[in-house]
Write an enzyme that holds these catalytic residues in place. Sequence first.
Site, mmCIF file in Angstrom:
data_model
loop_
_atom_site.group_PDB
_atom_site.id
_atom_site.type_symbol
_atom_site.label_atom_id
_atom_site.label_comp_id
_atom_site.label_asym_id
_atom_site.label_seq_id
_atom_site.Cartn_x
_atom_site.Cartn_y
_atom_site.Cartn_z
ATOM 1 N N ARG A 135 49.725 -32.846 43.791
ATOM 2 C CA ARG A 135 50.193 -32.064 42.629
ATOM 3 C C ARG A 135 51.218 -32.853 41.831
ATOM 4 O O ARG A 135 51.178 -32.893 40.610
ATOM 5 C CB ARG A 135 50.749 -30.729 43.103
ATOM 6 C CG ARG A 135 49.614 -29.874 43.624
ATOM 7 C CD ARG A 135 50.058 -28.543 44.131
ATOM 8 N NE ARG A 135 48.899 -27.746 44.482
ATOM 9 C CZ ARG A 135 48.301 -27.759 45.681
ATOM 10 N NH1 ARG A 135 48.760 -28.525 46.656
ATOM 11 N NH2 ARG A 135 47.242 -27.021 45.904
ATOM 12 N N ASP A 164 43.763 -33.167 46.482
ATOM 13 C CA ASP A 164 43.792 -31.734 46.149
ATOM 14 C C ASP A 164 43.384 -31.615 44.676
ATOM 15 O O ASP A 164 43.245 -32.627 43.976
ATOM 16 C CB ASP A 164 45.191 -31.147 46.394
ATOM 17 C CG ASP A 164 45.145 -29.659 46.747
ATOM 18 O OD1 ASP A 164 44.451 -28.906 46.043
ATOM 19 O OD2 ASP A 164 45.806 -29.265 47.721
ATOM 20 N N HIS A 246 39.731 -26.739 47.355
ATOM 21 C CA HIS A 246 40.773 -27.593 46.751
ATOM 22 C C HIS A 246 40.186 -28.928 46.303
ATOM 23 O O HIS A 246 40.724 -29.982 46.604
ATOM 24 C CB HIS A 246 41.915 -27.841 47.756
ATOM 25 C CG HIS A 246 42.805 -26.651 47.945
ATOM 26 N ND1 HIS A 246 43.964 -26.464 47.244
ATOM 27 C CD2 HIS A 246 42.687 -25.576 48.762
ATOM 28 C CE1 HIS A 246 44.539 -25.316 47.627
ATOM 29 N NE2 HIS A 246 43.786 -24.765 48.538
ATOM 30 N N GLU A 303 41.599 -21.946 52.083
ATOM 31 C CA GLU A 303 41.448 -21.312 50.776
ATOM 32 C C GLU A 303 40.191 -21.733 50.009
ATOM 33 O O GLU A 303 40.246 -21.925 48.797
ATOM 34 C CB GLU A 303 42.699 -21.600 49.920
ATOM 35 C CG GLU A 303 43.969 -21.058 50.538
ATOM 36 C CD GLU A 303 45.218 -21.343 49.724
ATOM 37 O OE1 GLU A 303 46.017 -20.416 49.508
ATOM 38 O OE2 GLU A 303 45.421 -22.507 49.305
ATOM 39 N N TYR A 394 57.706 -23.509 55.253
ATOM 40 C CA TYR A 394 57.266 -23.912 53.915
ATOM 41 C C TYR A 394 58.477 -24.352 53.086
ATOM 42 O O TYR A 394 59.258 -23.542 52.594
ATOM 43 C CB TYR A 394 56.456 -22.794 53.249
ATOM 44 C CG TYR A 394 54.974 -22.979 53.514
ATOM 45 C CD1 TYR A 394 54.531 -23.389 54.780
ATOM 46 C CD2 TYR A 394 54.021 -22.817 52.520
ATOM 47 C CE1 TYR A 394 53.186 -23.607 55.039
ATOM 48 C CE2 TYR A 394 52.669 -23.039 52.765
ATOM 49 C CZ TYR A 394 52.261 -23.427 54.028
ATOM 50 O OH TYR A 394 50.939 -23.657 54.281
ATOM 51 N N TRP A 442 54.855 -28.541 49.678
ATOM 52 C CA TRP A 442 53.895 -28.463 48.567
ATOM 53 C C TRP A 442 54.678 -28.728 47.294
ATOM 54 O O TRP A 442 55.849 -28.348 47.202
ATOM 55 C CB TRP A 442 53.246 -27.073 48.535
ATOM 56 C CG TRP A 442 52.555 -26.744 49.822
ATOM 57 C CD1 TRP A 442 52.998 -25.912 50.800
ATOM 58 C CD2 TRP A 442 51.307 -27.272 50.281
ATOM 59 N NE1 TRP A 442 52.100 -25.885 51.840
ATOM 60 C CE2 TRP A 442 51.051 -26.703 51.549
ATOM 61 C CE3 TRP A 442 50.369 -28.157 49.761
ATOM 62 C CZ2 TRP A 442 49.916 -27.005 52.295
ATOM 63 C CZ3 TRP A 442 49.235 -28.456 50.497
ATOM 64 C CH2 TRP A 442 49.009 -27.884 51.746
ATOM 65 N N GLU A 444 53.860 -28.053 43.805
ATOM 66 C CA GLU A 444 53.584 -27.427 42.501
ATOM 67 C C GLU A 444 54.828 -27.403 41.626
ATOM 68 O O GLU A 444 54.757 -27.601 40.424
ATOM 69 C CB GLU A 444 53.131 -25.968 42.686
ATOM 70 C CG GLU A 444 51.692 -25.786 43.085
ATOM 71 C CD GLU A 444 51.535 -25.687 44.585
ATOM 72 O OE1 GLU A 444 52.427 -26.181 45.318
ATOM 73 O OE2 GLU A 444 50.522 -25.136 45.038
HETATM 74 C C1 ACM Z 1 48.055 -23.855 52.589
HETATM 75 O O1 ACM Z 1 49.248 -23.579 52.343
HETATM 76 N N1 ACM Z 1 47.100 -23.544 51.724
HETATM 77 C C2 ACM Z 1 47.665 -24.502 53.810
#
Ligand code: ACM
Length: 501
Positions: A135, A164, A246, A303, A394, A442, A444
Amino acid sequence: MRKIFWILLPLLFAGKTAPGATPGDLIPAPVEYSLTSGNVESAKLAQLPEKVKVSQKAFLKRLNGRKLTDWQLRGAYWLEVGKRGVKIEAADEEGVFYARQSLKMLEALDSTVACCTILDWPRFQYRGLMLDVSRNFQDKEFVKKQLEMMALLKMNRFHFHLVDNPGWRLQIDAYPRLTQLAAWRPIADFWEWEESGGEVLGGRFVEEGTPGAYGGYFSKKDIAELLAFATERHIEIIPEIEMPGHNFETRAAYPELACSLKKTPDDWELCPGKESTYEFLEKVLLETFEMFPSPYVHIGGDEAGKRNWELCPDCQARMKAEGLQSVEELQSYMIRRMERFAHEHGKRIIGWDEILEGGLAPDATVMSWRGTEGGLKAVSQGHDVIFTPTQYCYLDYHQDPLQYKPAGRLLTLEKVYSFEPLVEGISEADARHVLGLQGNLWTEWVHEAWHAEIQFYPRAFALAEVGWSQPEKKNYPDFERRARAWSAVARQMGYNVYESK
Ligand code: ACM
Ligand code: ZN
């Protein structure tokens, strides 16, 4: 009386110097230690002789009957800091490495180090961090800097989220369009790009070299350099090649890998019906296996919107031919097939917990992220699990109520520290299947390198301690004291560390 006490107080310490850094200041907290007399200047300590003995037999004597697993024994060490130098004993080079990391941390924490002995070993074998470079891209110098901090914290797995929707970041010779096109977008800001239809249309990439293009990727040479750096620090890099979801960026580069008939054009997963999809994945995996020596490859699996598969003639034909009752089973068919391929090349797979849904591949390790239920289920089926539950792990979430909070959820240092990987419901017999834990960053909302670092630190300190230290050592006020001290040192070393208000 009171006044006299305060006047006399300095005399109590006359002739004694402060002990300096002690093993009680280390992160992660060691199993046991004792202070001997005196201290040594940190700058001098680094110059004094170091005596190292690597011998399993001798080290077992140090353990004095305590039973360690093979991997614990490899990471275990005994360290003595004395006025005339340092002694290290370990069963394996890995233990020597961790002894030196403790020593480095002690030297960095204070201008003097207390003379002491430490006996120490890890609690869990998998102590990881994940970085999403798709990202928002971070380069190899950034990755090395984080590997260096991980080593100081005795963390040993770096999960590299390389591909991704918003960008493919790994050179694959068989499919050059992945990095000639799908690694570059016309708009740097992830959300602006997304809102301009970046993901949905899947076509918002530009050719490498286009003026103003945002992105980047790791060449095979970059990966070799990172691996050498990580290996020296006893860190394993686990690459992730996402499938079957993804994958918008893959569509941009190779549109023929999509389902040919789509129910929802906005969704895009690899088509598990077409044989060409497997050819693509096998070639990509083969080059990945050649690059990364890890025994694992992470195959994603999270997802995946499976709505197009319900309509796609190739998917429907595959389901009929293989006797698959649902699109979840179709995903499991793909993952099992990729697991077989990985096994043929001496590798094992890790997947996000969605890989449980249509039946788990026989030897897969599950990364439990949607809470801990997936992990519990996997363990009950005899599979290994790595815990990365959103509620504790996270690192894109904000860390106190005052921090900018785009990802929407609060994850304080204390909350991370409170995580217990032997989650409720794991029997003693099944505990061996809990490999450990991992923090996931992550990106984003995380564009800049400094921002990525404040999302990692100090929370990675807590993850390191949960992964390494014995549970009876858990003490948040004491950890917070150590985290503050180590944060100050880390800042001096050039890291951006978040300061909770
Ligand atoms: C995830 O957070 N989609 C693994
Ligand atoms: Zn299809």
